[in-house]
Each structure stands twice: as structure tokens, then as C-alpha cells.
Design an enzyme around this catalytic site. Structure first.
Site, PDB file in Angstrom:
ATOM      1  N   ARG A  24      66.866  96.221 -13.524  1.00  0.00           N
ATOM      2  CA  ARG A  24      67.432  97.530 -14.535  1.00  0.00           C
ATOM      3  C   ARG A  24      65.392  97.640 -14.880  1.00  0.00           C
ATOM      4  NH1 ARG A  24      71.401  97.749 -14.558  1.00  0.00           N
ATOM      5  NH2 ARG A  24      72.929  97.305 -16.039  1.00  0.00           N
ATOM      6  N   GLU A  47      65.729 104.145 -21.218  1.00  0.00           N
ATOM      7  CA  GLU A  47      66.608 104.840 -20.366  1.00  0.00           C
ATOM      8  C   GLU A  47      67.004 105.498 -21.314  1.00  0.00           C
ATOM      9  OE1 GLU A  47      69.664 103.674 -17.116  1.00  0.00           O
ATOM     10  OE2 GLU A  47      67.696 103.217 -15.921  1.00  0.00           O
ATOM     11  N   HIS A  72      69.400 106.387 -12.112  1.00  0.00           N
ATOM     12  CA  HIS A  72      69.548 105.427 -12.377  1.00  0.00           C
ATOM     13  C   HIS A  72      71.200 104.963 -11.371  1.00  0.00           C
ATOM     14  CE1 HIS A  72      70.882 101.272 -15.134  1.00  0.00           C
ATOM     15  NE2 HIS A  72      71.608 102.111 -13.511  1.00  0.00           N
TER      16      HIS A  72
HETATM   17  P1  NAP Z   1      74.004  88.912  -8.293  1.00  0.00           P
HETATM   18  O1  NAP Z   1      74.990  88.426  -7.260  1.00  0.00           O
HETATM   19  O2  NAP Z   1      75.001  88.163  -9.641  1.00  0.00           O
HETATM   20  O3  NAP Z   1      72.662  88.477  -8.220  1.00  0.00           O
HETATM   21  C1  NAP Z   1      71.950  87.990  -9.302  1.00  0.00           C
HETATM   22  C2  NAP Z   1      70.394  87.724  -8.613  1.00  0.00           C
HETATM   23  O4  NAP Z   1      69.042  87.015 -10.038  1.00  0.00           O
HETATM   24  C3  NAP Z   1      71.427  85.900  -8.520  1.00  0.00           C
HETATM   25  O5  NAP Z   1      71.261  85.236  -7.362  1.00  0.00           O
HETATM   26  C4  NAP Z   1      70.342  84.819  -9.577  1.00  0.00           C
HETATM   27  O6  NAP Z   1      70.272  83.806  -8.739  1.00  0.00           O
HETATM   28  C5  NAP Z   1      68.591  85.217 -10.165  1.00  0.00           C
HETATM   29  N1  NAP Z   1      68.442  85.449 -10.249  1.00  0.00           N
HETATM   30  C6  NAP Z   1      68.847  85.565 -11.855  1.00  0.00           C
HETATM   31  N2  NAP Z   1      67.840  85.118 -12.752  1.00  0.00           N
HETATM   32  C7  NAP Z   1      67.037  85.337 -11.796  1.00  0.00           C
HETATM   33  C8  NAP Z   1      65.786  84.515 -12.709  1.00  0.00           C
HETATM   34  N3  NAP Z   1      64.808  84.096 -13.894  1.00  0.00           N
HETATM   35  N4  NAP Z   1      64.650  84.114 -11.708  1.00  0.00           N
HETATM   36  C9  NAP Z   1      64.924  84.492 -10.069  1.00  0.00           C
HETATM   37  N5  NAP Z   1      66.099  85.122  -9.992  1.00  0.00           N
HETATM   38  C10 NAP Z   1      67.058  85.240 -11.043  1.00  0.00           C
HETATM   39  O7  NAP Z   1      74.295  90.393  -8.948  1.00  0.00           O
HETATM   40  P2  NAP Z   1      74.056  91.484  -8.707  1.00  0.00           P
HETATM   41  O8  NAP Z   1      75.685  92.071  -8.161  1.00  0.00           O
HETATM   42  O9  NAP Z   1      73.437  91.299  -7.284  1.00  0.00           O
HETATM   43  O10 NAP Z   1      73.707  92.297  -9.222  1.00  0.00           O
HETATM   44  C11 NAP Z   1      71.988  92.382  -9.625  1.00  0.00           C
HETATM   45  C12 NAP Z   1      72.038  93.560 -10.646  1.00  0.00           C
HETATM   46  O11 NAP Z   1      71.422  94.782  -9.828  1.00  0.00           O
HETATM   47  C13 NAP Z   1      72.958  93.369 -11.904  1.00  0.00           C
HETATM   48  O12 NAP Z   1      72.460  92.112 -13.189  1.00  0.00           O
HETATM   49  C14 NAP Z   1      72.311  95.105 -12.331  1.00  0.00           C
HETATM   50  O13 NAP Z   1      71.616  94.481 -13.831  1.00  0.00           O
HETATM   51  C15 NAP Z   1      71.479  95.464 -11.390  1.00  0.00           C
HETATM   52  N6  NAP Z   1      72.001  96.649 -11.024  1.00  0.00           N
HETATM   53  C16 NAP Z   1      71.960  98.383 -10.527  1.00  0.00           C
HETATM   54  C17 NAP Z   1      72.292  99.095 -10.028  1.00  0.00           C
HETATM   55  C18 NAP Z   1      72.114 100.322 -10.368  1.00  0.00           C
HETATM   56  O14 NAP Z   1      72.855 101.594 -10.755  1.00  0.00           O
HETATM   57  N7  NAP Z   1      70.534 100.908 -10.136  1.00  0.00           N
HETATM   58  C19 NAP Z   1      73.290  98.936  -9.320  1.00  0.00           C
HETATM   59  C20 NAP Z   1      73.839  97.527  -9.743  1.00  0.00           C
HETATM   60  C21 NAP Z   1      73.385  96.539 -10.581  1.00  0.00           C
HETATM   61  P3  NAP Z   1      70.830  82.798  -8.143  1.00  0.00           P
HETATM   62  O15 NAP Z   1      71.915  82.868  -7.690  1.00  0.00           O
HETATM   63  O16 NAP Z   1      70.029  82.016  -7.616  1.00  0.00           O
HETATM   64  O17 NAP Z   1      71.033  81.912  -9.333  1.00  0.00           O
HETATM   65  C1  GLV Z   2      74.652  99.276 -12.723  1.00  0.00           C
HETATM   66  O1  GLV Z   2      73.542  99.791 -13.289  1.00  0.00           O
HETATM   67  C2  GLV Z   2      75.109  98.498 -12.658  1.00  0.00           C
HETATM   68  O2  GLV Z   2      75.133  96.932 -13.622  1.00  0.00           O
HETATM   69  O3  GLV Z   2      76.832  98.170 -12.754  1.00  0.00           O
END
Ligand code: NAP
Ligand code: GLV
Length: 325
Positions: A239, A268, A287
Site C-alpha cells: 500500500r 492514488e 496498482h
Molecule cells: P497477509 O497474509 O495478512 O500478510 C501480511 C503480513 O504482514 C502478515 O504476515 C503480518 O505479520 C505482517 N504484518 C502486519 N503488520 C505488521 C507490522 N506492523 N510489522 C511487521 N509485519 C506486519 O496479507 P497478504 O495477503 O500477504 O497481503 C498483504 C498486503 O498486500 C495486503 O494487505 C494489501 O494491502 C497488499 N496487496 C497489494 C496488492 C497489489 O495489487 N499491489 C495485491 C494484493 C495485496 P504476522 O503474520 O507476523 O502477524
Molecule cells: C489489492 O491491492 C488488494 O489488496 O487486493
């Protein structure tokens, strides 16, 4: 049967899924982001809202739409929804985790490679017909990816999928920081849990994969960049507001970082113009992390399934706020 409003154009299959469950679906069938007052006007009587990550759903919206039972976000990130306010009003909030993990990791790695090997610069150069012969000291010499140290901040689904690409495909050393250590990833990827400061110092590529929260917002700023390895390339496909973009542009110009690969912007859809002016080792994308046709369709269908389950009184498969049940 319920009235469902869809805030933006989505796939017909997803709309039919909700209609087939007996609900009436109304849709802003355009790519125009609805201003909040219009979103409220069109959602006011609805029991379900299918929305996108750039629709802010806050307490005011929820209060203005008192019939809402389910807010189904077509994204895994849900920083656009005030989940606490929704929970207080017994509104279920859902997201679309998992289906986009590999696609987003692919794009993240593509951006990392593109920045390191300067592919956008080379593309512009070639199209301008400026290539006039191979030489040893070519203008687009990049840096290697294989064998380098890849730092992951946020070792969740996408963070681990990116680490897997680096470890298995490019023989990279994986270091990471997350709220909790991940023993399974450590075993599979020989990944090393490090303190945040160590992540900054040792990463040659540092890829951000945390959600946007009050704790992560603006974590990467002037002070952080000073502590990072001067040769590092920062990747942000998480993000935008996790990174202070003005500070990033300043750090790149000052040589405190080698490069950046950015898929998500702070404000954005605005693209930071200071960043856009820097060409060398900088890649920008609008994005598109999850933007393959297959994945976007799956996301829409998952959002529809969440909506149908919530409206029929079942627990939606991807419920964020169990306390709202
Ligand atoms: P996820 O499985 O929940 O992974 C997020 C990780 O971040 C978790 O492992 C969590 O740690 C860690 N975290 C949260 N707060 C933290 C902090 N303060 N310090 C260090 N680590 C922290 O989520 P995901 O599915 O991988 O997605 C992650 C993010 O990617 C989404 O929230 C979204 O904003 C972004 N995203 C972007 C796109 C794009 O189009 N560019 C697409 C999809 C997602 P723990 O497990 O250790 O608690
Ligand atoms: C994309 O950024 C998502 O959070 O799915």
C-alpha cells in the site's frame, strides 16, 4: 431477498452469482469512482455493498446506509473500510485473501527484476531507435538479482510467495521481519528472522508486504532510508502510504538508495511526480499486482460468494470481523 449495490464495474459472472441467489443487484457499471455522497445515495437502501479498495467505507457511510448487513471488499487489503465502525453496527466485512497471492507475487518479482535490470529504460531507448550496437559498457547496465539478499517486511501470504520466487528461482538469501517468526518459511526457504533495523541494513532488495495500518503507515521515510543499504532497491506492492514518497524520491536523488519498484502510491490515483522524474532503476506501475484476468475474476467471484453467504445468514468464508456476527 436483498438489494445489493456494486460500486464499480465488475465481471458479469459475479453479478449473476448474487442474482442467482435471488437478490437484486444494482451496479455503477462504469470505471468512475463514486464520490462519497453519490456512493451513499446509491447504497442508502441496500443490504449489501460490493466495493473496491478505493471506496472509503467509514462510520458516516455506514450510518447513512442503515440497512447494510454485508460489505464485501473486492481486495485482500481492507484499509479502506472502518472495520471497528462496521462491527459496532453489526455489519459483516469480507475480503478476498489467497486467490491473488501468486499473481501479486509474480508482479512484485517482475517489478523487482525490471528495476534491477532497468527494463523500462531499455524499452524506451529501443523504441526511440537509439540502440546502435552491442558494446561492453552499455548504457543500461543493471545489477544482478540472483544470489543477492532479499528482505521481506511482512512475511504473510504474499511476502512468502515472493520469498519463494527469490529462494527457489534466484538462489537469494532470504531475511525477513514480521510481527511473529514463521518457522515453516524458515524451514522451506532457509529464511532468517531479523530485527527491522537489520532488515534495513542487510537487504539488497527490500520488498514490503504488510497491510496498511496505523503501525505501518509512513514506516519508510527519510530516517529509514538513511539506515538502508545504499545499494538497495525498495519494492512496494503493498500500500502506498506505507512509504513517504517525497522522502523516497529525495533518498533516490541523494544516492541513499539505488532504486525503487512501486505498484502502489501514497495518494492514488496520483502518481508522485518527483518519483516519476527519476528514470534510472525506478519502475512505476498503476496498482496492477493482482491484475491478471483469471485472478481478478476469481476475486470478484469470491466477493460475490461472501456476499451471498452473509445475506443468507451463514458465516461468509472470508469474514474479517467475527464480532459482528
Ligand atoms: P497477509 O497474509 O495478512 O500478510 C501480511 C503480513 O504482514 C502478515 O504476515 C503480518 O505479520 C505482517 N504484518 C502486519 N503488520 C505488521 C507490522 N506492523 N510489522 C511487521 N509485519 C506486519 O496479507 P497478504 O495477503 O500477504 O497481503 C498483504 C498486503 O498486500 C495486503 O494487505 C494489501 O494491502 C497488499 N496487496 C497489494 C496488492 C497489489 O495489487 N499491489 C495485491 C494484493 C495485496 P504476522 O503474520 O507476523 O502477524
Ligand atoms: C489489492 O491491492 C488488494 O489488496 O487486493
Amino acid at each position: 431477498m436483498a438489494d445489493v449495490f456494486v460500486s464499480r464495474r465488475i465481471f458479469d459472472q459475479a453479478i449473476e452469482q448474487v442474482e442467482d441467489a435471488g437478490h437484486t443487484v444494482r451496479c455503477n457499471d462504469t470505471s468512475r469512482i463514486l464520490p462519497t455522497d453519490e456512493l451513499i445515495d446509491r447504497t442508502r437502501d441496500a443490504e449489501g455493498l460490493i466495493c473496491l479498495l478505493n471506496d472509503p467505507i467509514d462510520a458516516d457511510v455506514l450510518d447513512a446506509c442503515p440497512n447494510l448487513k454485508v460489505v464485501s471488499n473486492v481486495a485482500v487489503g481492507y484499509d479502506n473500510v472502518d472495520v471497528e465502525a462496521a462491527t459496532e453496527r453489526d455489519v459483516l466485512v469480507t475480503n478476498t485473501p489467497g486467490v491473488l497471492t501468486e499473481t501479486t507475487a509474480d508482479l512484485t518479482f517482475a517489478l523487482l527484476m525490471a528495476a534491477a535490470r532497468r527494463i523500462p529504460e531499455a524499452d524506451v531507448y529501443s523504441r526511440a531507435d537509439r540502440y546502435d550496437g552491442w558494446e561492453l559498457m552499455q548504457p543500461h547496465m543493471g545489477v544482478d538479482v540472483y544470489g543477492k539478499t532479499l528482505g521481506i517486511w511482512g512475511m504473510g501470504r504474499i511476502g512468502q510467495a515472493v520469498a519463494r520466487r527469490g529462494y527457489h528461482g534466484f538462489d537469494m538469501d532470504i531475511i525477513y521481519n514480521s510481527r511473529e517468526p514463521k518457522p515453516d518459511a524458515e524451514a522451506e526457504l532457509d529464511a532468517e528472522y531479523v530485527e527491522f533495523d537489520t532488515l534495513l541494513e542487510r537487504s539488497e532488495f527490500l520488498s514490503i508486504h504488510t497491510p496498511l495500518t496505523p503501525e505501518t503507515e509512513a514506516t519508510f521515510d527519510a530516517e529509514t532510508f538513511e539506515r538502508m543499504n545504499d545499494e538497495a532497491i525498495l519494492v512496494n506492492a503493498a500500500r502506498g502510504p506505507i512509504v513517504d514518497e517525497d522522502d523516497l524520491a529525495a533518498a533516490l536523488k541523494a544516492g541513499e538508495l539505488r532504486g525503487a519498484a512501486i505498484d502502489t502510491f501514497e495518494d492514488e490515483p496520483a502518481v508522485n511526480q518527483q518519483l516519476a522524474e527519476i528514470e534510472e532503476f525506478v519502475v512505476l506501475a498503476p496498482h496492477i499486482g493482482s491484475a491478471s484476468r483469471e485472478t481478478r475474476l476469481e476475486m470478484a467471484e469470491m466477493a460475490a460468494a461472501n456476499m451471498v453467504a452473509g445475506l443468507e445468514g451463514s458465516v461468509p468464508p472470508n469474514l474479517i470481523n467475527e464480532d459482528a456476527l
